[in-house]
Enzyme design. Structure first.
Site, PDB file in Angstrom:
ATOM      1  N   LYS A 142      84.598 -32.201 -80.479  1.00  0.00           N
ATOM      2  CA  LYS A 142      84.095 -30.992 -81.134  1.00  0.00           C
ATOM      3  C   LYS A 142      85.260 -30.112 -81.600  1.00  0.00           C
ATOM      4  CE  LYS A 142      80.310 -28.798 -79.744  1.00  0.00           C
ATOM      5  NZ  LYS A 142      79.322 -28.113 -78.855  1.00  0.00           N
ATOM      6  N   ILE A 143      85.215 -29.787 -82.881  1.00  0.00           N
ATOM      7  CA  ILE A 143      86.227 -28.929 -83.499  1.00  0.00           C
ATOM      8  C   ILE A 143      85.503 -27.815 -84.240  1.00  0.00           C
ATOM      9  CG2 ILE A 143      88.091 -28.815 -85.200  1.00  0.00           C
ATOM     10  CD1 ILE A 143      88.644 -31.764 -84.667  1.00  0.00           C
TER      11      ILE A 143
END
Length: 372
Positions: A142-143
């Protein structure tokens, strides 16, 4: 036990049901495996808030924390080991869903340190490190879709890593995210990576949009303004889906070239789907966002509410772009500054995860000290 009929209908309509929660208790009790069997759960999302909550309750992590303390590990080492172990185990629990879905679902997400939200290089480095550490093909890194996060997304995907883009609030930023995904796939193809192995979802936050805009509509106070309450979140998501359909289509030559090399669609993921206003139906952001090629990640409370009384009323999203734009035009007409709303929500989203990360650091530090 059989799969819940209501959630089964949701899955049949093209919505992948993911759980927005993870803890060691869920893993060790078999709860996650049970949800996969009875609640159509085919994915898991995590974030710093979820891990902070999991590590602050019960004794499930005590033995591992004692081991880390005994060998002299510090707080950062402990957080990394505890969280990646949980995510790795969850990936293994959902491996069957991963294989049976043709590698589309069975996915588990782990987020980069939120304090890196303004650091592109730092985000890339940690994303690649987490990918190697967890070492599971059904992982998603997750970014956040911050200005520094968007170029990091392209670079990480270019390295052959699957990504869950989080904290998307505006359609404008979502278009940047889709462009980053395509750029990443192009770079990955040039580097010789197998595009079919790279997957991505774009997490579009829903309920937080209504919470902020409803508050501003209250402040306006007119009947026209109040008639718009509870409409912005769904309208925003539907506009995002319209943008998704524009990009991932046969008429888009850039996308078609990537499909020919094995590229897979970056699916919209509806996040923040727990209803915060008790006056709204508790399944509002599930029933109102049914569409093919989407993911809905739900807190367990929302998952169980839908299992109990949720309804699938057909595709609730496709073809509603013009109608949704009318909602946005009306919001602007009563004085709602939408750009300001989305900017605020992005900043607040990062800040909330920063706070949770600090709480996680403090909690683990105290537990390590106690173990020593």
């Amino acid at each position: 036990m059989p799969t819940n009929e209501r959630l089964n209908k949701l899955s049949a309509a093209g919505v992948s049901v993911w759980l927005d929660d993870l803890s060691r208790d869920r893993l060790e009790s078999g709860n996650l495996a049970q949800l996969a069997l009875t609640r159509s759960v085919v994915g898991v999302t995590t974030n710093p808030t979820i891990f902070a909550g999991a590590l602050s309750k019960g004794t499930a992590y005590d033995a591992q924390i004692a081991q880390i303390a005994a060998r002299g590990g510090d707080t950062a080492d402990a957080i990394r080991e505890l969280t990646t172990d949980d995510v790795r185990r969850a990936c293994d629990v959902l491996r069957e869903q991963y294989e049976s879905s043709g590698h589309v679902d069975g996915r588990v997400s782990i987020e980069v340190d939120p304090t890196l939200a303004a650091d592109t290089d730092g985000t890339v480095a940690q994303a690649l490190d987490l990918w190697k550490t967890v070492d599971r093909p059904n992982l998603l890194i997750k970014i956040p879709a911050t200005p520094a996060g968007v170029p990091a997304i392209a670079r990480v995907i270019g390295e052959g890593v699957s990504v869950n883009v989080t904290l998307i609030f505006s359609v404008e930023r979502y278009r940047e995210v889709m462009d980053a995904y395509l750029s990443g796939l192009e770079a990955a193809a040039d580097a010789g990576h197998d595009l079919a192995s790279i997957h991505s979802v774009a997490s579009f936050f829903v309920s937080r949009v209504d919470s902020e805009i409803d508050k501003r509509l209250d402040a306006v106070g007119t009947a026209e303004a109040k008639s718009l309450q509870g409409k912005a979140g769904l309208a925003n998501a539907r506009l995002a889906y319209a943008a998704f359909e524009e990009v991932f289509t046969d008429t888009n030559e850039r996308w078609n070239a990537l499909v020919g090399k094995g590229g897979t669609v970056q699916r919209p993921l509806w996040a923040s789907t727990g209803v915060k206003n008790p006056d709204y139906p508790d399944t509002l952001y599930v029933t109102g966002l049914v569409a093919a090629d989407t993911v809905n990640t739900m807190p367990e409370k929302t998952l169980e509410a839908f299992a109990d009384h949720g309804e699938v009323e057909g595709d609730a999203v496709s073809g509603r772009g013009a109608e949704s734009q009318e909602v946005f035009d009306a919001l602007s007409g009563v004085g709602i500054d939408l750009a300001d709303v989305f900017g605020l929500l992005e900043r607040e989203g990062v800040q909330k995860f920063d706070v949770s990360w600090s709480e996680l650091m403090d909690s683990v530090s105290a537990q390590l000290e106690s173990a020593r």
